[in-house]
Design a protein around this motif. Sequence first.
Motif, PDB file in Angstrom:
ATOM      1  N   ALA A   1     -22.479 -36.537  24.113  1.00  0.00           N
ATOM      2  CA  ALA A   1     -23.432 -36.265  23.046  1.00  0.00           C
ATOM      3  C   ALA A   1     -24.240 -34.998  23.303  1.00  0.00           C
ATOM      4  CB  ALA A   1     -24.365 -37.458  22.869  1.00  0.00           C
ATOM      5  N   GLN A   2     -24.537 -34.727  24.547  1.00  0.00           N
ATOM      6  CA  GLN A   2     -25.312 -33.534  24.888  1.00  0.00           C
ATOM      7  C   GLN A   2     -24.429 -32.296  24.807  1.00  0.00           C
ATOM      8  OE1 GLN A   2     -28.597 -33.214  26.170  1.00  0.00           O
ATOM      9  NE2 GLN A   2     -29.076 -35.346  25.778  1.00  0.00           N
ATOM     10  N   ALA A   3     -25.014 -31.196  24.383  1.00  0.00           N
ATOM     11  CA  ALA A   3     -24.272 -29.928  24.394  1.00  0.00           C
ATOM     12  C   ALA A   3     -24.007 -29.530  25.835  1.00  0.00           C
ATOM     13  CB  ALA A   3     -25.078 -28.843  23.680  1.00  0.00           C
ATOM     14  N   GLY A   4     -22.968 -28.819  26.045  1.00  0.00           N
ATOM     15  CA  GLY A   4     -22.603 -28.388  27.393  1.00  0.00           C
ATOM     16  C   GLY A   4     -21.140 -28.046  27.410  1.00  0.00           C
ATOM     17  N   GLU A   5     -20.631 -27.639  28.594  1.00  0.00           N
ATOM     18  CA  GLU A   5     -19.260 -27.166  28.620  1.00  0.00           C
ATOM     19  C   GLU A   5     -18.251 -28.267  28.309  1.00  0.00           C
ATOM     20  OE1 GLU A   5     -20.938 -27.860  32.674  1.00  0.00           O
ATOM     21  OE2 GLU A   5     -21.407 -26.499  31.049  1.00  0.00           O
ATOM     22  N   HIS A   6     -18.561 -29.539  28.660  1.00  0.00           N
ATOM     23  CA  HIS A   6     -17.629 -30.623  28.356  1.00  0.00           C
ATOM     24  C   HIS A   6     -17.379 -30.678  26.846  1.00  0.00           C
ATOM     25  CE1 HIS A   6     -19.627 -31.650  32.062  1.00  0.00           C
ATOM     26  NE2 HIS A   6     -18.751 -32.588  32.324  1.00  0.00           N
ATOM     27  N   ARG A   7     -18.449 -30.670  26.089  1.00  0.00           N
ATOM     28  CA  ARG A   7     -18.319 -30.769  24.633  1.00  0.00           C
ATOM     29  C   ARG A   7     -17.689 -29.508  24.043  1.00  0.00           C
ATOM     30  NH1 ARG A   7     -20.040 -34.347  21.068  1.00  0.00           N
ATOM     31  NH2 ARG A   7     -19.961 -33.690  18.884  1.00  0.00           N
ATOM     32  N   ASP A   8     -18.067 -28.352  24.544  1.00  0.00           N
ATOM     33  CA  ASP A   8     -17.507 -27.095  24.049  1.00  0.00           C
ATOM     34  C   ASP A   8     -15.990 -27.092  24.205  1.00  0.00           C
ATOM     35  OD1 ASP A   8     -20.015 -26.171  23.443  1.00  0.00           O
ATOM     36  OD2 ASP A   8     -20.257 -25.063  25.315  1.00  0.00           O
TER      37      ASP A   8
ATOM     38  N   PHE B   1     -19.313 -18.922  26.649  1.00  0.00           N
ATOM     39  CA  PHE B   1     -18.525 -18.211  25.659  1.00  0.00           C
ATOM     40  C   PHE B   1     -17.033 -18.233  26.025  1.00  0.00           C
ATOM     41  CE2 PHE B   1     -22.759 -16.822  25.002  1.00  0.00           C
ATOM     42  CZ  PHE B   1     -22.871 -16.265  23.728  1.00  0.00           C
ATOM     43  N   MET B   2     -16.740 -18.178  27.313  1.00  0.00           N
ATOM     44  CA  MET B   2     -15.347 -18.087  27.752  1.00  0.00           C
ATOM     45  C   MET B   2     -14.568 -19.382  27.532  1.00  0.00           C
ATOM     46  SD  MET B   2     -15.881 -15.862  31.239  1.00  0.00           S
ATOM     47  CE  MET B   2     -14.160 -15.955  31.758  1.00  0.00           C
ATOM     48  N   ILE B   3     -15.243 -20.524  27.549  1.00  0.00           N
ATOM     49  CA  ILE B   3     -14.538 -21.791  27.379  1.00  0.00           C
ATOM     50  C   ILE B   3     -14.554 -22.273  25.937  1.00  0.00           C
ATOM     51  CG2 ILE B   3     -14.959 -22.516  29.753  1.00  0.00           C
ATOM     52  CD1 ILE B   3     -17.169 -24.328  28.716  1.00  0.00           C
ATOM     53  N   ALA B   4     -15.203 -21.508  25.047  1.00  0.00           N
ATOM     54  CA  ALA B   4     -15.261 -21.892  23.638  1.00  0.00           C
ATOM     55  C   ALA B   4     -14.139 -21.216  22.869  1.00  0.00           C
ATOM     56  CB  ALA B   4     -16.624 -21.503  23.051  1.00  0.00           C
ATOM     57  N   SER B   5     -13.802 -21.764  21.680  1.00  0.00           N
ATOM     58  CA  SER B   5     -12.752 -21.175  20.846  1.00  0.00           C
ATOM     59  C   SER B   5     -13.314 -20.213  19.816  1.00  0.00           C
ATOM     60  CB  SER B   5     -11.978 -22.287  20.133  1.00  0.00           C
ATOM     61  OG  SER B   5     -12.854 -23.049  19.322  1.00  0.00           O
ATOM     62  N   ALA B   6     -14.637 -20.168  19.685  1.00  0.00           N
ATOM     63  CA  ALA B   6     -15.311 -19.237  18.782  1.00  0.00           C
ATOM     64  C   ALA B   6     -16.699 -18.985  19.360  1.00  0.00           C
ATOM     65  CB  ALA B   6     -15.410 -19.837  17.377  1.00  0.00           C
ATOM     66  N   PHE B   7     -17.382 -17.974  18.847  1.00  0.00           N
ATOM     67  CA  PHE B   7     -18.709 -17.671  19.373  1.00  0.00           C
ATOM     68  C   PHE B   7     -19.603 -18.908  19.278  1.00  0.00           C
ATOM     69  CE2 PHE B   7     -17.660 -13.150  18.494  1.00  0.00           C
ATOM     70  CZ  PHE B   7     -17.960 -12.649  19.752  1.00  0.00           C
ATOM     71  N   PRO B   8     -20.196 -19.344  20.384  1.00  0.00           N
ATOM     72  CA  PRO B   8     -21.115 -20.482  20.312  1.00  0.00           C
ATOM     73  C   PRO B   8     -22.266 -20.186  19.371  1.00  0.00           C
ATOM     74  CG  PRO B   8     -20.543 -19.983  22.590  1.00  0.00           C
ATOM     75  CD  PRO B   8     -20.015 -18.849  21.754  1.00  0.00           C
ATOM     76  N   LYS B   9     -22.590 -21.136  18.543  1.00  0.00           N
ATOM     77  CA  LYS B   9     -23.689 -20.951  17.590  1.00  0.00           C
ATOM     78  C   LYS B   9     -25.011 -20.904  18.335  1.00  0.00           C
ATOM     79  CE  LYS B   9     -21.267 -23.147  13.745  1.00  0.00           C
ATOM     80  NZ  LYS B   9     -21.277 -24.247  12.762  1.00  0.00           N
ATOM     81  N   ALA B  10     -26.024 -20.357  17.657  1.00  0.00           N
ATOM     82  CA  ALA B  10     -27.348 -20.217  18.269  1.00  0.00           C
ATOM     83  C   ALA B  10     -27.871 -21.563  18.762  1.00  0.00           C
ATOM     84  CB  ALA B  10     -28.318 -19.598  17.271  1.00  0.00           C
ATOM     85  N   GLU B  11     -27.634 -22.623  17.970  1.00  0.00           N
ATOM     86  CA  GLU B  11     -28.133 -23.952  18.346  1.00  0.00           C
ATOM     87  C   GLU B  11     -27.467 -24.450  19.626  1.00  0.00           C
ATOM     88  OE1 GLU B  11     -26.883 -23.127  15.434  1.00  0.00           O
ATOM     89  OE2 GLU B  11     -28.605 -23.193  14.069  1.00  0.00           O
ATOM     90  N   ALA B  12     -26.153 -24.193  19.749  1.00  0.00           N
ATOM     91  CA  ALA B  12     -25.435 -24.627  20.952  1.00  0.00           C
ATOM     92  C   ALA B  12     -25.917 -23.859  22.175  1.00  0.00           C
ATOM     93  CB  ALA B  12     -23.931 -24.426  20.761  1.00  0.00           C
ATOM     94  N   GLN B  13     -26.164 -22.565  22.013  1.00  0.00           N
ATOM     95  CA  GLN B  13     -26.679 -21.773  23.133  1.00  0.00           C
ATOM     96  C   GLN B  13     -28.055 -22.276  23.553  1.00  0.00           C
ATOM     97  OE1 GLN B  13     -26.232 -17.431  22.947  1.00  0.00           O
ATOM     98  NE2 GLN B  13     -24.928 -17.699  21.146  1.00  0.00           N
ATOM     99  N   GLU B  14     -28.908 -22.496  22.583  1.00  0.00           N
ATOM    100  CA  GLU B  14     -30.270 -22.962  22.890  1.00  0.00           C
ATOM    101  C   GLU B  14     -30.225 -24.307  23.614  1.00  0.00           C
ATOM    102  OE1 GLU B  14     -34.257 -24.603  20.574  1.00  0.00           O
ATOM    103  OE2 GLU B  14     -32.738 -23.501  19.438  1.00  0.00           O
ATOM    104  N   GLN B  15     -29.357 -25.207  23.133  1.00  0.00           N
ATOM    105  CA  GLN B  15     -29.279 -26.526  23.752  1.00  0.00           C
ATOM    106  C   GLN B  15     -28.803 -26.436  25.196  1.00  0.00           C
ATOM    107  OE1 GLN B  15     -30.291 -29.534  22.207  1.00  0.00           O
ATOM    108  NE2 GLN B  15     -30.190 -30.078  24.377  1.00  0.00           N
TER     109      GLN B  15
ATOM    110  N   ILE C   1     -28.907 -13.049  18.823  1.00  0.00           N
ATOM    111  CA  ILE C   1     -28.713 -14.506  18.777  1.00  0.00           C
ATOM    112  C   ILE C   1     -28.983 -15.118  20.146  1.00  0.00           C
ATOM    113  CG2 ILE C   1     -26.970 -16.317  18.523  1.00  0.00           C
ATOM    114  CD1 ILE C   1     -25.735 -14.589  16.282  1.00  0.00           C
ATOM    115  N   GLN C   2     -28.463 -14.467  21.189  1.00  0.00           N
ATOM    116  CA  GLN C   2     -28.676 -15.010  22.532  1.00  0.00           C
ATOM    117  C   GLN C   2     -30.138 -14.929  22.946  1.00  0.00           C
ATOM    118  OE1 GLN C   2     -26.781 -13.090  25.993  1.00  0.00           O
ATOM    119  NE2 GLN C   2     -26.454 -15.143  26.831  1.00  0.00           N
ATOM    120  N   LEU C   3     -30.784 -13.805  22.650  1.00  0.00           N
ATOM    121  CA  LEU C   3     -32.206 -13.661  22.991  1.00  0.00           C
ATOM    122  C   LEU C   3     -33.037 -14.712  22.268  1.00  0.00           C
ATOM    123  CD1 LEU C   3     -32.669  -9.773  22.926  1.00  0.00           C
ATOM    124  CD2 LEU C   3     -32.632 -11.270  24.938  1.00  0.00           C
ATOM    125  N   ARG C   4     -32.730 -14.937  21.009  1.00  0.00           N
ATOM    126  CA  ARG C   4     -33.498 -15.931  20.239  1.00  0.00           C
ATOM    127  C   ARG C   4     -33.312 -17.329  20.842  1.00  0.00           C
ATOM    128  NH1 ARG C   4     -32.810 -15.640  13.858  1.00  0.00           N
ATOM    129  NH2 ARG C   4     -33.443 -13.508  14.413  1.00  0.00           N
TER     130      ARG C   4
END
Length: 758
Positions: free
Chosen positions: A244-251, A481-495, A553-556
Motif C-alpha cells: 500500500a505504501q509508495a516505494g520501489e516495491h510498488r513502482d 526513476f530507473m525502476i519505473a516504466s514512466a516518469f514517477p508522478k509528483a505524488e509518488a516522488q513526494e511519498q 517537479i522533483q524540487l516541489r
Amino acid sequence: MTEKQANPTEFLKNLRRFIAGDMEPQQRLDWVVAAIADNMKAEVCSLYILRSDSVLELYASKGLNPEAVHNVGLKLGQGLVGNIAVTGRVLNLVDAQQHASFAYLPETGEEVYSSFLGVPVLRAGKMLGVVTVQSRSRRSYSDEEIAALEIVAMLLADLIFAGKLPMKEPPEAPSPARRLRSFSLIGVPLNEGVGLGYAVLHAPRIAVNEMFHEDNTAEKHKLVVALDSVRRSIDAMLARGDMAQAGEHRDILEAYRLFAYDKGWVKRLEAAIESGLTAQAAVDKVRNDMRALMASSKNAYMRERLSDFDDLAHRLLTHLTGENQAPAIMRESRSNIIIARFMGAAELLDYPRDKICALVLEDGADTSHVVIVARALGIPVIGQAEGIFSLVENGEALIVDGDKGEIHVRPDTTIKEAYAEKLRFLADKQKKYHALQNRPSRTLDGVAITLLMNAGLLVEIPHLAESGAEGIGLFRTELQFMIASAFPKAEAQEQLYRNVYRAGGDKAVTFRTLDIGGDKMLPYFRQKEREENPALGWRAVRLTLDRKALMRIQLRALLKASSGRSLRLMLPMVTELAEIEKTRRLIEHEKAHLARFGYDLPAQIKLGAMIEVPNLLFQLDGLMQAVDFVSVGSNDLFQYMMAADRGNQYVAARFDWFSPAFLRALASITAAAARHGTPVTLCGEMAGKPLAAMVLIGLGYHRLSMSAAAIGPVKTMLLSLHEGKIAAFLQEKLQQGYNEASLRPALLDFAQRHNVAV
C-alpha cells in the motif's frame, strides 16, 4: 515421408510424431530435413546445430553436398547462418548472395541457390541452432511459410535438447558424468559477498505437451481466461497491505502490470494461435521470439523488459498447462541460492528475504532492476553466468563468490572447507563490527569522524540502524526513476521522500537531485541523437536544468516532503557556478508557489554541490561561497582526472586512487573548505575502503559516506588510527615532490608500522 502435405497443421503433427519415434539419430535428422524441404517446396533444407565451441555445424541437409554434413561449420556471426544465430532473427532473402553476411562455402555446392529462409532454433531463450530452406528460384517466403518453419524449429529444439542427435550428448544438455562432478563457472560480479547454500531454480521451464489444435475459438478463449487470471493476481499483489505504501516495491509492480495489459503482446499470441498452435504453444513461441529479439538488442530498456515478459509467459503457461508449479522448496535457514535465466525485480521480492544467501543470473547487468534491488537487500549477485540454469539441479550444493564472480557447483571438500572458514572469519568480523555500532567514531587522538550511509531505495533504510551510520550522506533519487516504466508522478516522488524521512527517524538525509544520463539512461526518456561519449555529455544537472519541468517537479516533491524539517539538497556533476545559481532560483520559485497555496515549507534548506568535474578544482573558493556544503564524488572525479573509464578493463587497473596528483587534488578541496568553513563529505567508493578512508582522514575528510556494509570495516580502521600522524605523513609525501605512480606501498607500510586495521 515424401508426399507433400496439403494441410500444414497436419504435416506438423505428423512431423512431431515422427520425431518422437524410435530411429537412428542421423536417419531421423535426414528424414526431417527432407520432409521440411518437400512440404515447403524447397530444393534445400539444412539444420545447423550450435556446438559448445561456438561453431554451427551442419548436421543434416537435403539438397546440399552430402559430404559437407558434419564437415562444414560456421562461427557465430559468420555467414547468413551465423548472423541468425547471433541476432536470433529470421532472414528471408530473395537473393541470398547479395546479402552483406553471405559467406560462400564451396564444400556445400549452395552457389546455385538464390532464395533463402533461415530461422533460429531456440529453447527457453537459448540458441541451439538454425534451420534453413533454399531454392534456385528468386522468391520471398510468405508469412505463413515463415510461421510454419518457426514451429518446426520449436520441434527441432526439443529434439536437440532431448539428445536425439548423432553424438554422445547434445550441446546444451550436460552429460550424466558432468552432473556428478565438481566444476566452477565464472560470471560477472555484480554485488559483493559470499553465499554457501543450495540451488533453487527460479521458474523452471514448463513443458508444452499440446502443440496443435483444431479450434481457434476454443484456444483463444483459454488464452483470455489465463490472461485474466494473471492480471487479477498482479492486481491482488498490488492490493496487499505491504504494497500500500509508495516505494520501489510498488513502482516495480506497477510497471509489471503495464506489460500484463500490453495489447501488442496479446496480438502476437492470438496470431500464433491462428497459425495452428495451441494457446500454450503460442505462449512458448512468442516467449522465444521475444527473448531472441530483446536479448540481442543494445537497448538496456528492451533487455530489462525481457525479464518482465519472461515471467508473464511463465505465469500464463502455469495456468494453461495446469502445472501449478510452486517455487522449489526453500530451506528454513538462509542457505538458498536463487538461479535464474532472467528475473524481474518483482519476482525477487516474492522470495522471503531472510532465506536467500545469493543470486546467480544467466543474464543481468549492473543496472538491471533485479540487481539494483538485490544490492539494496545485501544479497551477493553474479550475472552473465552462461549455462548455469542447465547445469544445476534443484537442491545441489553451491558456493557463490560475489567478490570474484566465481560459482562452484557441487564443490569438493577442500573448496567447501576453505569457504566455510572464510564465512566464519567474516561472521566473526561482523560480530565485532556490530559491537562497535554505538561506539563514537573517534580516532586515537580524539578526532570525530562522521560515518554516513549511501542509499537509493526504501528497502535500504533499515541498514541505518543496523550499521550505526549517523545519517544518509547520499540518497540517489534516480533509482526510483530507473525502476519505473514512466516518469514517477509528483505524488509518488513526494511519498517516497516522506517514507525515507519516516524510516530514517531523526537522522539527516542528503538527497541528490536526479542524476541520469551517461550509463543511467531512463528507458522512457528518449534523446533525439545518440551521444558519442555519454559520460561527458548531457547528464545530471545539465539535463535537469535544460528540462526544467523535471527539476521543478522533483524540487516541489522534496519541499513538500520536508515540511518542518531541514532539507539537504545536492546537485550532481556541477561544472559552472552559474548552475548553482540557476537551481537556487528554481528553488525560490517553487517555495513561492507552495507558500501561495498554503503548504508548510522546510524549516531550513541547505544546497550543496558534488565535486566530480575537474573544472571545479580551479574555482574552489567561489564554489565554497556559493553553497552550504560540498560532497566529493571520487568515482567520477578520478576517472575524469585520469581520462580513464573505470568500466574499461584495459585502463581500469592502470591508475590508482593513491596517485600523488589525485591526492593533491583531494587535499586542495579540504583546504578550500577549511578556509571558508564549508562542510565537506566524500561519498565515492574510496570512502568505503579502509586503506583509502585512512588516507581521506589524513587529507582532512572528516565526513565519509559509503555503503552500509563498509561502515564496520572503516570504523574499525579509524578507531586504530592517529589522525595527526597520517596527516603529517601525507603532508610530507605530497609536499616533497613524491612522483611515484602510487603511494600505495608507502601507505601499506605506514598502516603496518602504526598497527592501523586496514
